[in-house]
Scaffold this active site. Structure first.
Site, PDB file in Angstrom:
ATOM      1  N   HIS A  91       0.435  -0.907  -0.262  1.00  0.00           N
ATOM      2  CA  HIS A  91       0.064   0.174   0.280  1.00  0.00           C
ATOM      3  C   HIS A  91       0.587   1.057   0.001  1.00  0.00           C
ATOM      4  O   HIS A  91       0.547   2.508  -0.438  1.00  0.00           O
ATOM      5  CB  HIS A  91      -0.806  -0.343   1.206  1.00  0.00           C
ATOM      6  CG  HIS A  91      -0.251   0.168   2.313  1.00  0.00           C
ATOM      7  ND1 HIS A  91      -0.246  -0.595   3.753  1.00  0.00           N
ATOM      8  CD2 HIS A  91       0.510   1.066   2.929  1.00  0.00           C
ATOM      9  CE1 HIS A  91       0.720  -0.353   4.375  1.00  0.00           C
ATOM     10  NE2 HIS A  91       0.462   1.105   4.593  1.00  0.00           N
ATOM     11  N   ASP A 123       0.045  -7.767   1.881  1.00  0.00           N
ATOM     12  CA  ASP A 123       1.025  -6.056   1.787  1.00  0.00           C
ATOM     13  C   ASP A 123       2.547  -6.250   1.745  1.00  0.00           C
ATOM     14  O   ASP A 123       2.513  -5.506   1.951  1.00  0.00           O
ATOM     15  CB  ASP A 123       0.492  -5.853   3.190  1.00  0.00           C
ATOM     16  CG  ASP A 123       0.168  -4.410   3.306  1.00  0.00           C
ATOM     17  OD1 ASP A 123       0.079  -3.692   2.190  1.00  0.00           O
ATOM     18  OD2 ASP A 123       0.365  -3.720   4.785  1.00  0.00           O
ATOM     19  N   SER A 198       5.002   2.108   8.353  1.00  0.00           N
ATOM     20  CA  SER A 198       4.568   1.153   7.649  1.00  0.00           C
ATOM     21  C   SER A 198       5.576   0.352   6.494  1.00  0.00           C
ATOM     22  O   SER A 198       6.487   2.072   5.561  1.00  0.00           O
ATOM     23  CB  SER A 198       3.195   1.155   5.988  1.00  0.00           C
ATOM     24  OG  SER A 198       1.866   1.685   6.993  1.00  0.00           O
TER      25      SER A 198
END
Length: 516
Positions: A91, A123, A198
């Site tokens: 993402h 992911d 992230s």
């Protein structure tokens, strides 16, 4: 509980929607991956910052809350080889037009990078930096146990200042189903993950990689990292340019205000991917894949289970809703490109003052009393009857909706929809017979067109369109089909009394679902 993901992209909104389901805890006895083949040695704990990267993804993205925008968002990542191979989250990078990378917090030198391989289900993404002789991480060997000391590294909130937080592993391996991933093994820990972390590394006290940070919840002090074994199991494929459990979308499951799952939202699309080739666009909502309704639990679980079952290279039937146009599309990944679901787009002289409702406006989901049938109809069709019935073909679940139930049932001046489904009827009557019965009545009151085949990946049958019904210019469609597994038969009848109502027919046919 709601997980506030650590997708923090500086300069663009962070979505905070969906649910986290942690299922099936249990420690996993793991053998660590083989040592790196690089001749140089991986960094130790003191060198963690030097091998951690900050990534800026520039491109146009579409969110369900804020619409389309062009922005530069930032996330974290880390190097795993001296020749510039780095790992981050899907993402963070997928769908970006350009990627800029800074190493170790040093913003004086910018590195270009490209995506080699990615996975929306895991992911994960692997990117290649230009250059060589980079510092890099090694992987922790042996079992990852509960209470292992861990450190989350990265660049939170888009700030170039490097940070590390300390904690312990609270759960060594658990299933991670989130709106933006579906993982067999994630590590739960309490080293605080903030927005912008992230894709950053989770390391042990020796600086060895334990996992990839991808989600955090400040309220519940819960932080999640993709388990080392999930990453190393696909790293070679991703590095070689082969995406894994991926159709090439930056995806997240979304729900309405009542928590009802709506589908899988596409915020961006990777060029040249199966999604791109099929005609999927940023801002689309994928509602069904290979006949499976997606996102009902607010996660990517169903979407990813279809990919695990069939493989990403299989021809997969897909239904897509495009909010920007208010139109449903149907097509295939690795097959037929998306086409609008337009059963009836125009025709007939329908009076402008007909007792109607504008179908191009707001739509709502309705269901029968048992919750078996669900369909989207114009919000103005608020007179709903969800009671079932029994006839010679068996017991049926049923839902009828119209702005005026009596007007719809008794004449031709009011639009509406009637859907009925039966497991009994599947063994007693064919769709062709049901269509013939409808034709015997409708043919006396309308001008019929020839019947056409219907197939949506879940049902197979036929439908017929009728014009100039009742002498008032009404249009009518009757569809009869059987579930592909033979478990039930379903009929759909929709009447339109104005040009605006015609959109309701396409919306109904594109959205009806039966769950026995």
């Amino acid at each position: 509980m709601t997980i506030n993901e650590s997708r923090g992209r500086s300069g663009r909104p962070v979505l905070r929607i969906g649910a986290l389901a942690l299922i099936g805890a249990g420690l996993t006895a793991c053998t660590g991956p083989a040592a790196t083949s690089d001749s140089a040695a991986p960094v130790d704990f003191e060198g963690v910052q030097s091998a951690t990267i900050q990534i800026e993804a520039l491109g146009t993205f579409v969110s369900p809350e804020h619409g389309g925008y062009e922005a530069a968002g930032r996330g974290s990542g880390f190097l795993v080889s001296s020749d510039g191979i780095a790992v981050t989250n899907n993402h963070v990078v997928v769908g970006a037009g350009t990627l800029d990378v800074w190493l170790g917090g040093d913003t004086s030198k910018t590195y270009n990078a490209k995506v080699l391989g990615s996975s929306e289900c895991l992911d994960l993404a692997v990117i290649q930096l230009t250059g060589d002789d980079f510092p890099f991480f090694g992987w922790r060997e042996g079992e990852i146990k509960t209470a292992t000391d861990v450190y989350a590294a990265g660049f939170p909130l888009g700030d170039p200042t490097f940070t590390m937080t300390r904690g312990i592993v609270s759960k060594a391996s658990t299933v991670g189903e989130t709106p933006w991933a579906s993982l067999d093994s994630v590590i739960e820990h309490d080293a605080r993950i903030r927005g912008g972390n992230s894709g950053g590394p989770l390391v042990d006290q020796k600086g060895r990689l334990v996992g990839v940070n991808y989600a955090g919840n400040d309220t519940h002090d819960m932080n999640l990292a993709i388990h080392r074994d999930e990453v190393t199991g696909v790293l070679d494929d991703l590095q070689a340019g082969k995406s894994v459990l991926s159709l090439g979308v930056n995806a997240q499951a979304i729900s309405d205000e009542d928590g009802q799952g709506l589908g899988v939202w596409v915020s961006s699309v990777q060029s040249g991917s199966p999604a791109d080739d099929a005609g999927v666009e940023p801002g689309d909502l994928i509602t069904k894949l290979q006949g499976v309704t997606l996102g009902q639990d607010g996660t990517l679980a169903d979407y990813c289970d279809v990919l695990r079952t069939h493989g990403q290279e299989a021809t997969l039937d897909v239904d897509v809703y495009r909010p920007a146009e208010g139109i449903y599309y149907r097509g295939q990944f690795n097959g037929d490109v998306l086409e609008p679901v337009e059963v009836l787009s125009s025709g007939g002289d329908r009076p402008e003052d007909a007792d109607s409702a504008v179908a191009a406006g707001e739509f709502v989901a309705i269901s029968d009393d048992s919750g078996t049938i669900e369909v989207e109809v114009p919000a103005a069709w608020a007179d709903v009857d969800g009671a079932g019935y029994t006839n010679d073909d068996g017991t049926w679940v049923s839902v009828i909706a119209s702005p005026d139930m009596a007007g719809f049932e008794e004449g031709w001046n009011t639009p509406g929809v009637w859907i009925a489904a039966s497991t009994d009827a599947a063994a007693r009557v064919s769709p062709d017979v049901l269509l013939q019965r409808a034709d015997e009545f409708l043919g006396q009151n309308c001008t019929p067109d020839d019947a056409a085949a219907f197939e949506d990946g879940v049902h197979t049958g036929s439908y017929a369109v009728y014009e100039e019904c009742g002498g008032v210019g009404a249009a009518y469609i009757f569809l009869a089909a059987t579930a592909n597994d033979g478990s039930y038969t379903i009929t759909v009848a929709v009447q339109a009394n104005s040009e605006a109502d015609l959109a309701a027919i396409d919306r109904v046919i594109g959205s009806f679902v039966a769950r026995f």
